[in-house]
Design a protein around this motif. Structure first.
Motif, PDB file in Angstrom:
ATOM      1  N   GLU A   1      41.702  39.485  27.830  1.00 46.87           N
ATOM      2  CA  GLU A   1      41.293  39.171  29.202  1.00 46.87           C
ATOM      3  C   GLU A   1      40.654  40.384  29.867  1.00 46.87           C
ATOM      4  OE1 GLU A   1      43.241  37.277  33.304  1.00 46.87           O
ATOM      5  OE2 GLU A   1      44.415  37.343  31.447  1.00 46.87           O
ATOM      6  N   ALA A   2      41.252  41.559  29.669  1.00 53.42           N
ATOM      7  CA  ALA A   2      40.685  42.782  30.234  1.00 53.42           C
ATOM      8  C   ALA A   2      39.351  43.121  29.580  1.00 53.42           C
ATOM      9  CB  ALA A   2      41.672  43.933  30.068  1.00 53.42           C
ATOM     10  N   SER A   3      39.246  42.903  28.286  1.00 55.77           N
ATOM     11  CA  SER A   3      37.996  43.190  27.573  1.00 55.77           C
ATOM     12  C   SER A   3      36.856  42.341  28.120  1.00 55.77           C
ATOM     13  CB  SER A   3      38.168  42.936  26.074  1.00 55.77           C
ATOM     14  OG  SER A   3      39.140  43.813  25.537  1.00 55.77           O
ATOM     15  N   ARG A   4      37.165  41.081  28.440  1.00 60.94           N
ATOM     16  CA  ARG A   4      36.128  40.207  28.993  1.00 60.94           C
ATOM     17  C   ARG A   4      35.786  40.570  30.432  1.00 60.94           C
ATOM     18  NH1 ARG A   4      39.458  36.284  26.644  1.00 60.94           N
ATOM     19  NH2 ARG A   4      40.262  35.726  28.728  1.00 60.94           N
ATOM     20  N   ALA A   5      36.794  40.994  31.181  1.00 58.16           N
ATOM     21  CA  ALA A   5      36.616  41.192  32.623  1.00 58.16           C
ATOM     22  C   ALA A   5      36.007  42.544  32.984  1.00 58.16           C
ATOM     23  CB  ALA A   5      37.957  41.031  33.334  1.00 58.16           C
ATOM     24  N   SER A   6      36.304  43.584  32.214  1.00 56.77           N
ATOM     25  CA  SER A   6      35.820  44.927  32.554  1.00 56.77           C
ATOM     26  C   SER A   6      34.323  45.028  32.306  1.00 56.77           C
ATOM     27  CB  SER A   6      36.572  45.978  31.740  1.00 56.77           C
ATOM     28  OG  SER A   6      36.396  45.754  30.358  1.00 56.77           O
ATOM     29  N   LYS A   7      33.661  45.853  33.124  1.00 62.03           N
ATOM     30  CA  LYS A   7      32.202  45.998  33.039  1.00 62.03           C
ATOM     31  C   LYS A   7      31.829  47.444  32.698  1.00 62.03           C
ATOM     32  CE  LYS A   7      29.994  44.353  36.605  1.00 62.03           C
ATOM     33  NZ  LYS A   7      29.679  43.961  38.007  1.00 62.03           N
ATOM     34  N   PRO A   8      30.779  47.637  31.923  1.00 58.99           N
ATOM     35  CA  PRO A   8      30.292  48.995  31.663  1.00 58.99           C
ATOM     36  C   PRO A   8      29.937  49.696  32.976  1.00 58.99           C
ATOM     37  CG  PRO A   8      29.191  47.407  30.230  1.00 58.99           C
ATOM     38  CD  PRO A   8      29.967  46.614  31.225  1.00 58.99           C
ATOM     39  N   GLU A   9      30.150  51.027  33.003  1.00 60.21           N
ATOM     40  CA  GLU A   9      29.849  51.874  34.165  1.00 60.21           C
ATOM     41  C   GLU A   9      30.743  51.550  35.366  1.00 60.21           C
ATOM     42  OE1 GLU A   9      28.126  54.170  33.265  1.00 60.21           O
ATOM     43  OE2 GLU A   9      26.304  53.620  32.198  1.00 60.21           O
ATOM     44  N   HIS A  10      31.893  50.906  35.097  1.00 65.11           N
ATOM     45  CA  HIS A  10      32.817  50.544  36.172  1.00 65.11           C
ATOM     46  C   HIS A  10      34.254  50.905  35.810  1.00 65.11           C
ATOM     47  CE1 HIS A  10      29.368  48.209  37.523  1.00 65.11           C
ATOM     48  NE2 HIS A  10      29.985  47.992  38.671  1.00 65.11           N
ATOM     49  N   ILE A  11      35.051  51.184  36.853  1.00 65.59           N
ATOM     50  CA  ILE A  11      36.495  51.386  36.716  1.00 65.59           C
ATOM     51  C   ILE A  11      37.141  50.011  36.847  1.00 65.59           C
ATOM     52  CG2 ILE A  11      38.510  52.577  37.666  1.00 65.59           C
ATOM     53  CD1 ILE A  11      36.282  54.362  39.185  1.00 65.59           C
ATOM     54  N   TYR A  12      37.910  49.603  35.866  1.00 65.04           N
ATOM     55  CA  TYR A  12      38.506  48.268  35.847  1.00 65.04           C
ATOM     56  C   TYR A  12      39.935  48.300  36.377  1.00 65.04           C
ATOM     57  CZ  TYR A  12      40.798  44.123  33.872  1.00 65.04           C
ATOM     58  OH  TYR A  12      41.546  42.983  33.688  1.00 65.04           O
ATOM     59  N   MET A  13      40.265  47.345  37.250  1.00 59.78           N
ATOM     60  CA  MET A  13      41.628  47.179  37.756  1.00 59.78           C
ATOM     61  C   MET A  13      41.958  45.694  37.778  1.00 59.78           C
ATOM     62  SD  MET A  13      41.433  50.062  40.787  1.00 59.78           S
ATOM     63  CE  MET A  13      39.711  49.714  41.134  1.00 59.78           C
ATOM     64  N   ASP A  14      43.248  45.353  37.695  1.00 59.18           N
ATOM     65  CA  ASP A  14      43.603  43.963  37.400  1.00 59.18           C
ATOM     66  C   ASP A  14      44.789  43.437  38.205  1.00 59.18           C
ATOM     67  OD1 ASP A  14      45.644  45.439  36.310  1.00 59.18           O
ATOM     68  OD2 ASP A  14      45.629  44.460  34.355  1.00 59.18           O
ATOM     69  N   ALA A  15      45.068  44.025  39.364  1.00 61.85           N
ATOM     70  CA  ALA A  15      46.273  43.602  40.082  1.00 61.85           C
ATOM     71  C   ALA A  15      46.064  43.694  41.592  1.00 61.85           C
ATOM     72  CB  ALA A  15      47.470  44.470  39.675  1.00 61.85           C
ATOM     73  N   MET A  16      46.793  42.844  42.301  1.00 64.38           N
ATOM     74  CA  MET A  16      46.765  42.829  43.756  1.00 64.38           C
ATOM     75  C   MET A  16      47.127  44.190  44.339  1.00 64.38           C
ATOM     76  SD  MET A  16      48.823  40.141  46.161  1.00 64.38           S
ATOM     77  CE  MET A  16      48.858  40.251  47.951  1.00 64.38           C
ATOM     78  N   GLY A  17      48.014  44.927  43.650  1.00 64.22           N
ATOM     79  CA  GLY A  17      48.458  46.224  44.143  1.00 64.22           C
ATOM     80  C   GLY A  17      47.355  47.253  44.290  1.00 64.22           C
ATOM     81  N   PHE A  18      46.263  47.102  43.526  1.00 65.50           N
ATOM     82  CA  PHE A  18      45.160  48.060  43.640  1.00 65.50           C
ATOM     83  C   PHE A  18      44.413  47.908  44.967  1.00 65.50           C
ATOM     84  CE2 PHE A  18      45.617  48.179  38.970  1.00 65.50           C
ATOM     85  CZ  PHE A  18      45.697  49.549  38.815  1.00 65.50           C
ATOM     86  N   GLY A  19      44.579  46.753  45.632  1.00 66.38           N
ATOM     87  CA  GLY A  19      43.969  46.555  46.945  1.00 66.38           C
ATOM     88  C   GLY A  19      44.986  46.621  48.056  1.00 66.38           C
ATOM     89  N   MET A  20      45.980  45.714  47.982  1.00 63.17           N
ATOM     90  CA  MET A  20      47.012  45.670  49.018  1.00 63.17           C
ATOM     91  C   MET A  20      47.932  46.886  48.963  1.00 63.17           C
ATOM     92  SD  MET A  20      46.731  43.188  51.106  1.00 63.17           S
ATOM     93  CE  MET A  20      46.132  41.515  51.366  1.00 63.17           C
ATOM     94  N   GLY A  21      47.860  47.654  47.897  1.00 64.59           N
ATOM     95  CA  GLY A  21      48.631  48.892  47.798  1.00 64.59           C
ATOM     96  C   GLY A  21      47.930  50.073  48.419  1.00 64.59           C
TER      97      GLY A  21
END
Length: 637
Positions: free
Chosen positions: A226-246
Motif C-alpha cells: 500500500e505504501a509502495s503504491r501511495a508514495s511518490k518520487p521526490e516526496h516525503i511519504y506519510m500515512d497517518a492522521m497523526g502527521f496532520g492532527m499531531g
C-alpha cells in the motif's frame, strides 16, 4: 479538537448504519437553535484564543529530544489545580489529538475594550508557566507547529513501535497508536477515517532538493504494498492522521453581535486566511526531512481525508452519493453574507433534501446551502449512549458533523439554552515559538475584525481566487515570493455592508476589475497607488481610539512584528528554522534532519520561548525581553 463525547464508541460499520439518523437529527437540532436565536442582537463582542502545545523531553547526554506521551496526565493535573479548584481560574486546559499535546485557552473570553489587548500575552505566559510547573526535569512545553522527526524511529518517550498490521487504529508504518490521545474519540476518528476511505490516508509532501539530496529522491517500502503504491518520487511519504492532527496551531474565536454580523465577518476573514497563514508559516520539516513547503495545511488536509475513491473521482459513483472536491479539512466553499453571493464561484455539492428542508423552515438560500454542504459528510465518530437525543435541548448530532468539517473559517451557532452568541472561528494560523509572537498574530487578527466592522471594509474576491491563494500560501517562502489575489478598493461597500452591502457593484460588472495580484508586503504594509495596506489602516484606527499608553505600546509592538515579517526584515519561523538547519555543523546538504540536529533546533526554540537567549532575526527589537523562569530544562543540566 471539537466535540468530546464520553461513552462507548461505535465501529465504522455501526456508525455508518446510523449516519442518516445523525444527519436528520443534526438538522433538527440546528433548526431548533436557529429559530430560538436568529433574531438575537446586541451580544457583546467577545473573543478568545487557543494555543496548542507539545510536551518534549531533552536527553542532554545523548543529544536527543523526544515527544513525551504524558498529555493526559499533565492535563488532569492542570485541570485539578485550575478550573476544578477555582471556576474563575484564568486558564483552561483541554486535550488534543496527540498524547504529547495539550491545548490552553484563557479562562474567560476577552471583551470588547481596547485594554483587553494588553492582557493576551500575560495570559499566554501564565499558561506556559502553569504547564511547565507540572512537568518533570528536562521536560518543556513547546509551541512548535510540527515536530521535525515526528514518525522517525524512537521519536516518543516512552518509545513505542508502530503497528502496521490490522487491529491498530492507524496501521501506520511510522506513527504508533500510543502517540494518539487515549480519549476514545481520537483513536475512533483515526480508525473510522481509514475504514471509510477504504485504505490508509496518503500524505505526500515535496522534498526540498538541496545540493546532496538524492535525485530522484525515492523512498521504498518493500514490506508494504500500500505504501509502495501511495508514495511518490521526490516526496516525503506519510500515512497517518497523526502527521496532520499531531501538529499544533493557533486559533481565534469571535462572538459577533448578531447572526448577520457573524456571517459578514466569516466572509471577510476567509479572504485573509491565506495571507495570515503565509505570514505565520512555521512548519518546514516532516518525518526527519526538509520539505519544500512552509505550512502544515495541506498535510493536515490529507491526514483526515476520508473520501472514498468514488468520491475523489477515481472510480464511477456506485456506493456513494457524491463527488466531493475537497477533504473535510480545507478552505471554505461558500460565502454566507449577501454581499458574498456574487463571489460564490465554486461548484457546491449539497444534500438537496436537506437544502429544501432548510428553505421550507425559513432559512435563506446562502445559509441553507452552507449547512446542506456540510451535511454531505458522514459522522466519523458516534457513541452508543449518544444516538437518541432531545433535539430541542441538545446539539451533539449537529456538532458531530459541524466539528469534523475543519475549514479555514468555522461558522458557529450558539449552543442550545446558553447565553453564548453567534461566533466565527479563524483557523489557519501556525503556532509561533514565543508568547510574544502568538499574541502579535492574535491581536492583529482581532484588531482587524474591529476595523472591518467599524469601517465597513469589503475584502471579498471570487472564492476560487481565495483557493488559489491558499495553495500559494503553503509554498516555501510564500511570504516573500508569493503573489496573492486581493481586492483593490476595500471601501466600496458603502455604510451598510453588514445588512446587505450598500453600494456594492452590480453583479453584471466584471469582478476581475476589483482585484489584482499583490505581494504580502503590499497587502500588509501598503504600496502607493496600489493598496493602502492593512497595518496603516489599523494604525489609523488606533489613532482615533482612546487607548491607554501601555496598551497602545503593546499593540504597536505587535504590529511592528507583523509589518517586519511581511516586508522580510524579520524571518518567518519556517525561514528561521531552515536557516538554523542549513547552518548546523552536522547538516550534509542532503535534506536529512538527524537526532542531533533536531535536538539543537528544539533546544534553541525552547530557549527563545523562555527568553533565555535573543533571536533578533526572528523577533527584532519589538520583542520585550522580560525574563521569567518558565523552563525546567537547560543544556547545562
Amino acid at each position: 479538537m471539537g466535540l468530546l463525547s464520553q461513552g462507548s464508541p461505535l465501529s465504522w460499520e455501526e456508525t455508518k448504519r446510523h449516519a442518516d439518523h445523525v444527519r436528520r437529527h443534526g438538522i433538527l437540532q440546528f433548526l431548533h437553535i436557529y429559530h430560538a436565536v436568529k433574531d438575537r442582537h446586541k451580544d457583546v463582542l467577545k473573543w478568545g484564543d487557543e494555543v496548542e502545545y507539545m510536551l518534549v523531553s531533552f536527553d542532554h547526554e545523548n543529544k536527543k529530544v523526544r515527544l513525551v506521551l504524558s498529555g493526559e496526565k499533565v492535563l488532569e493535573t492542570l485541570q485539578e489545580k485550575g478550573e476544578r479548584t477555582n471556576p474563575n481560574h484564568p486558564t483552561l486546559w483541554r486535550p488534543e489529538y496527540g498524547s504529547y499535546m495539550i491545548e490552553g485557552t484563557p479562562g474567560q473570553p476577552y471583551g470588547g475594550t481596547m485594554s483587553e489587548f494588553n492582557t493576551v500575552e500575560a495570559n499566554m505566559r501564565k499558561r506556559r508557566k502553569e504547564a511547565t510547573s507540572v512537568l518533570e526535569e528536562n521536560q518543556a512545553v513547546c509551541t512548535i507547529t510540527s515536530f521535525p522527526r515526528l514518525g522517525c524511529p524512537g521519536f516518543t518517550l516512552p518509545e513505542f513501535k508502530p503497528n502496521p498490521v490490522e487491529g491498530g487504529a492507524s496501521k501506520s508504518l511510522f506513527f504508533p497508536d500510543e502517540a494518539i490521545n487515549k480519549h476514545p474519540r481520537f483513536s475512533t476518528l483515526t480508525r473510522n477515517i481509514r475504514h471509510r476511505r477504504g485504505e490508509k490516508v496518503v500524505i505526500n509532501v515535496p522534498i526540498f532538493k538541496d545540493r546532496n539530496t538524492p535525485s530522484p529522491f525515492i523512498e521504498t517500502f518493500p514490506e508494504d504494498d500500500e505504501a509502495s503504491r501511495a508514495s511518490k518520487p521526490e516526496h516525503i511519504y506519510m500515512d497517518a492522521m497523526g502527521f496532520g492532527m499531531g501538529n499544533c496551531c493557533l486559533q481565534v474565536t469571535f462572538q459577533a453581535c448578531s447572526i448577520s454580523e457573524a456571517r459578514y465577518l466569516y466572509d471577510q476573514l476567509a479572504t485573509i486566511c491565506p495571507i495570515v497563514m503565509a505570514l505565520s508559516a512555521a512548519s518546514p520539516f516532516y518525518r526527519g526531512y526538509v520539505s519544500d513547503i512552509d505550512c502544515r495545511w495541506g498535510v493536515i488536509s490529507a491526514s483526515v481525508d476520508d473520501r472514498t475513491r468514488e468520491e475523489r473521482g477515481l472510480e464511477p459513483l456506485k456506493n456513494n452519493n457524491y463527488r466531493i472536491s475537497k477533504s473535510r479539512y480545507d478552505s471554505i466553499d461558500s460565502y454566507l453574507s449577501k454581499c458574498g453571493e456574487k463571489y460564490n464561484d465554486i461548484d457546491l455539492t449539497i444534500d438537496k433534501e436537506i437544502y429544501e428542508q432548510l428553505l421550507q423552515e425559513g432559512i435563506d438560500h446562502l445559509l441553507a446551502q452552507h449547512v446542506a454542504h456540510l451535511f454531505i459528510r458522514d459522522p466519523l465518530t458516534l457513541f452508543e449512549e449518544k444516538i437518541h437525543l432531545d433535539d430541542a435541548n441538545e446539539s451533539d448530532h449537529f456538532e458531530n458533523i459541524q466539528s469534523t468539517n475543519w475549514q479555514t473559517m468555522r461558522f458557529k451557532p450558539p449552543p442550545p439554552n446558553s447565553d453564548i452568541g453567534w461566533r466565527v472561528e479563524f483557523r489557519p494560523m501556525e503556532v509561533q515559538l514565543t508568547d510574544f509572537e502568538n499574541s502579535a498574530y492574535v491581536v492583529f487578527v482581532v484588531l482587524l475584525t474591529r476595523v472591518i466592522l467599524s469601517y465597513k471594509l469589503d475584502f471579498l474576491i471570487p472564492l476560487s481566487k481565495v483557493d488559489e491563494n491558499m495553495k500559494v500560501a503553503q509554498k516555501r517562502d510564500a511570504v516573500l515570493q508569493g503573489m496573492f489575489y486581493f481586492r483593490k478598493d476595500i471601501c466600496k461597500g458603502g455604510n451598510a455592508v453588514v445588512d446587505g452591502c450598500g453600494k456594492a457593484q452590480n453583479s453584471t460588472e466584471l469582478a476581475a476589475e476589483e482585484y489584482t495580484l499583490m505581494s504580502i508586503d503590499t497587502i500588509i504594509n501598503g504600496k502607493e497607488g496600489v493598496f493602502p495596506g492593512l497595518i496603516p489602516i489599523l494604525n489609523s484606527y488606533l489613532e482615533n481610539m482612546e487607548v491607554d499608553v501601555d496598551t497602545r505600546c503593546s499593540i504597536l509592538n505587535y504590529l511592528k512584528l507583523i509589518k517586519k515579517r511581511a516586508s522580510g526584515e524579520l524571518m518567518t519561523v519556517a525561514r528561521w528554522m531552515r536557516e538554523f538547519i542549513a547552518n548546523h555543523p552536522d547538516y550534509k546538504q542532503d535534506s536529512v534532519i538527524t537526532d542531533g540536529m533536531n535536538y539543537s533546533l528544539i533546544l534553541k526554540c525552547n530557549q527563545i520561548a523562555n527568553e533565555l537567549c535573543e533571536c533578533p532575526e526572528l523577533l527584532g527589537s519589538a520583542f520585550r525581553k522580560v525574563k521569567y523562569s518558565g523552563s525546567k530544562t537547560d543544556s547545562s543540566n
